[in-house]
Scaffold this motif. Structure first.
Motif, mmCIF file in Angstrom:
data_model
loop_
_atom_site.group_PDB
_atom_site.id
_atom_site.type_symbol
_atom_site.label_atom_id
_atom_site.label_comp_id
_atom_site.label_asym_id
_atom_site.label_seq_id
_atom_site.Cartn_x
_atom_site.Cartn_y
_atom_site.Cartn_z
ATOM 1 N N GLU A 32 0.833 -1.203 0.000
ATOM 2 C CA GLU A 32 0.000 0.000 0.000
ATOM 3 C C GLU A 32 0.871 1.258 0.000
ATOM 4 O O GLU A 32 0.600 2.212 -0.731
ATOM 5 N N TYR A 33 1.941 1.256 0.802
ATOM 6 C CA TYR A 33 2.869 2.388 0.817
ATOM 7 C C TYR A 33 3.500 2.588 -0.553
ATOM 8 O O TYR A 33 3.679 3.717 -1.002
ATOM 9 N N LEU A 34 3.851 1.504 -1.207
ATOM 10 C CA LEU A 34 4.456 1.583 -2.531
ATOM 11 C C LEU A 34 3.484 2.195 -3.535
ATOM 12 O O LEU A 34 3.859 3.058 -4.332
ATOM 13 N N ARG A 35 2.218 1.767 -3.491
ATOM 14 C CA ARG A 35 1.208 2.345 -4.387
ATOM 15 C C ARG A 35 1.039 3.846 -4.108
ATOM 16 O O ARG A 35 0.965 4.658 -5.035
ATOM 17 N N ASP A 36 0.996 4.207 -2.824
ATOM 18 C CA ASP A 36 0.870 5.629 -2.456
ATOM 19 C C ASP A 36 2.070 6.429 -2.946
ATOM 20 O O ASP A 36 1.920 7.552 -3.439
ATOM 21 N N LEU A 37 3.267 5.863 -2.803
ATOM 22 C CA LEU A 37 4.478 6.540 -3.252
ATOM 23 C C LEU A 37 4.475 6.738 -4.768
ATOM 24 O O LEU A 37 4.818 7.810 -5.269
ATOM 25 N N GLU A 38 4.062 5.710 -5.496
ATOM 26 C CA GLU A 38 3.994 5.822 -6.954
ATOM 27 C C GLU A 38 2.980 6.887 -7.362
ATOM 28 O O GLU A 38 3.231 7.681 -8.272
ATOM 29 N N LYS A 39 1.839 6.922 -6.664
ATOM 30 C CA LYS A 39 0.811 7.929 -6.955
ATOM 31 C C LYS A 39 1.350 9.330 -6.657
ATOM 32 O O LYS A 39 1.161 10.259 -7.453
ATOM 33 N N THR A 40 2.037 9.487 -5.533
ATOM 34 C CA THR A 40 2.613 10.783 -5.166
ATOM 35 C C THR A 40 3.652 11.218 -6.197
ATOM 36 O O THR A 40 3.686 12.384 -6.596
ATOM 37 N N ASN A 41 4.503 10.288 -6.636
ATOM 38 C CA ASN A 41 5.507 10.620 -7.654
ATOM 39 C C ASN A 41 4.854 11.052 -8.959
ATOM 40 O O ASN A 41 5.317 11.992 -9.607
ATOM 41 N N LYS A 110 13.702 8.638 -12.925
ATOM 42 C CA LYS A 110 13.078 7.750 -13.886
ATOM 43 C C LYS A 110 13.965 7.418 -15.076
ATOM 44 O O LYS A 110 13.854 6.377 -15.664
ATOM 45 N N SER A 111 14.799 8.347 -15.437
ATOM 46 C CA SER A 111 15.641 8.098 -16.602
ATOM 47 C C SER A 111 17.022 8.674 -16.370
ATOM 48 O O SER A 111 17.202 9.585 -15.584
ATOM 49 N N LYS A 112 17.938 8.140 -17.103
ATOM 50 C CA LYS A 112 19.309 8.638 -17.021
ATOM 51 C C LYS A 112 19.588 9.468 -18.254
ATOM 52 O O LYS A 112 19.218 9.097 -19.363
ATOM 53 N N ASN A 113 20.225 10.611 -18.038
ATOM 54 C CA ASN A 113 20.698 11.376 -19.182
ATOM 55 C C ASN A 113 21.888 10.633 -19.769
ATOM 56 O O ASN A 113 22.566 9.884 -19.079
ATOM 57 N N ALA A 114 22.124 10.868 -21.023
ATOM 58 C CA ALA A 114 23.243 10.194 -21.669
ATOM 59 C C ALA A 114 24.553 10.641 -21.024
ATOM 60 O O ALA A 114 24.761 11.824 -20.772
ATOM 61 N N GLU A 115 25.388 9.685 -20.739
ATOM 62 C CA GLU A 115 26.702 10.028 -20.206
ATOM 63 C C GLU A 115 27.598 10.405 -21.376
ATOM 64 O O GLU A 115 27.491 9.842 -22.458
ATOM 65 N N GLU A 116 28.440 11.389 -21.134
ATOM 66 C CA GLU A 116 29.302 11.896 -22.198
ATOM 67 C C GLU A 116 30.603 12.377 -21.588
ATOM 68 O O GLU A 116 30.688 12.609 -20.380
ATOM 69 N N LEU A 117 31.594 12.529 -22.428
ATOM 70 C CA LEU A 117 32.862 13.095 -21.999
ATOM 71 C C LEU A 117 32.737 14.607 -22.091
ATOM 72 O O LEU A 117 32.330 15.146 -23.119
ATOM 73 N N PHE A 118 33.017 15.300 -20.985
ATOM 74 C CA PHE A 118 32.916 16.757 -20.995
ATOM 75 C C PHE A 118 34.036 17.357 -20.164
ATOM 76 O O PHE A 118 34.638 16.706 -19.333
#
Length: 170
Positions: A32-41, A110-118
């Motif tokens: 139930e906490y997990l469902r609530d957390l997903e809803k909040t996110n 949720k997602s990772k930005n592309a890693e690059e050399l900078f």
């Protein structure tokens, strides 16, 4: 476990009983906490999107109005007035970048930005420009900063926060 008598017949059983009701309740509560957390996110993501959209519209209007005033006034604006309009345009761009950073931050889990050399030198120079410190502040960047392979956007957000705090609390 069966217990047999002398004739080999099962006369008794030994068993161990374990009450798992508490564990099951805990598992259900965790679900139930997990469902609530997903809803909040989800709600936070929607909020971040709506807020960023609602903030970007007036910023675009300010940027456009500034451009139109500068175009319409032609050479009538001189010296400090031109600098002030440039400052407004720079601050509008900075706010747009900060709003985008908020969106990026909300998406970070949720997602990772592309890693690059900078280059940290380039990243810090861009960040110092974005932060646009007051005239009494000076940002010096050592020319020997390394190159790095990683998520450039996240590092830029870190340095925006660090430089912003340093300027604010200087």
């Amino acid at each position: 476990t069966p217990i047999v008598d002398e004739s080999g017949k099962v006369s008794k059983f030994i068993f161990i009983m374990s009450d798992i009701n508490e564990r099951k309740k805990s598992e259900l509560q965790l679900e139930e906490y997990l469902r609530d957390l997903e809803k909040t996110n989800e709600e936070l993501d929607k909020f971040a999107y709506v807020v960023s959209h609602d903030l970007k519209a007036p910023l675009r209007a300010i940027g456009n109005l500034t451009d139109w005033i500068m175009e319409d006034s032609g050479n009538l604006l001189q010296g400090q007035s031109v600098e002030n309009f440039q400052l407004i345009k720079g601050r509008v761009k900075r706010m747009e970048l900060l709003i985008n950073a908020i969106l990026d931050y909300s998406k970070a889990s949720k997602s990772k930005n592309a890693e690059e050399l900078f280059s940290f030198n380039e990243l810090l120079a861009e960040t110092a420009e974005l932060v646009s410190p007051a005239s009494h502040c000076k940002i010096s960047i050592d020319s020997g900063m390394p190159q790095y392979f990683g998520d450039r956007v996240k590092y830029q957000q870190i340095f925006i926060n660090l430089l912003g705090n340093a300027i604010k609390h200087n």
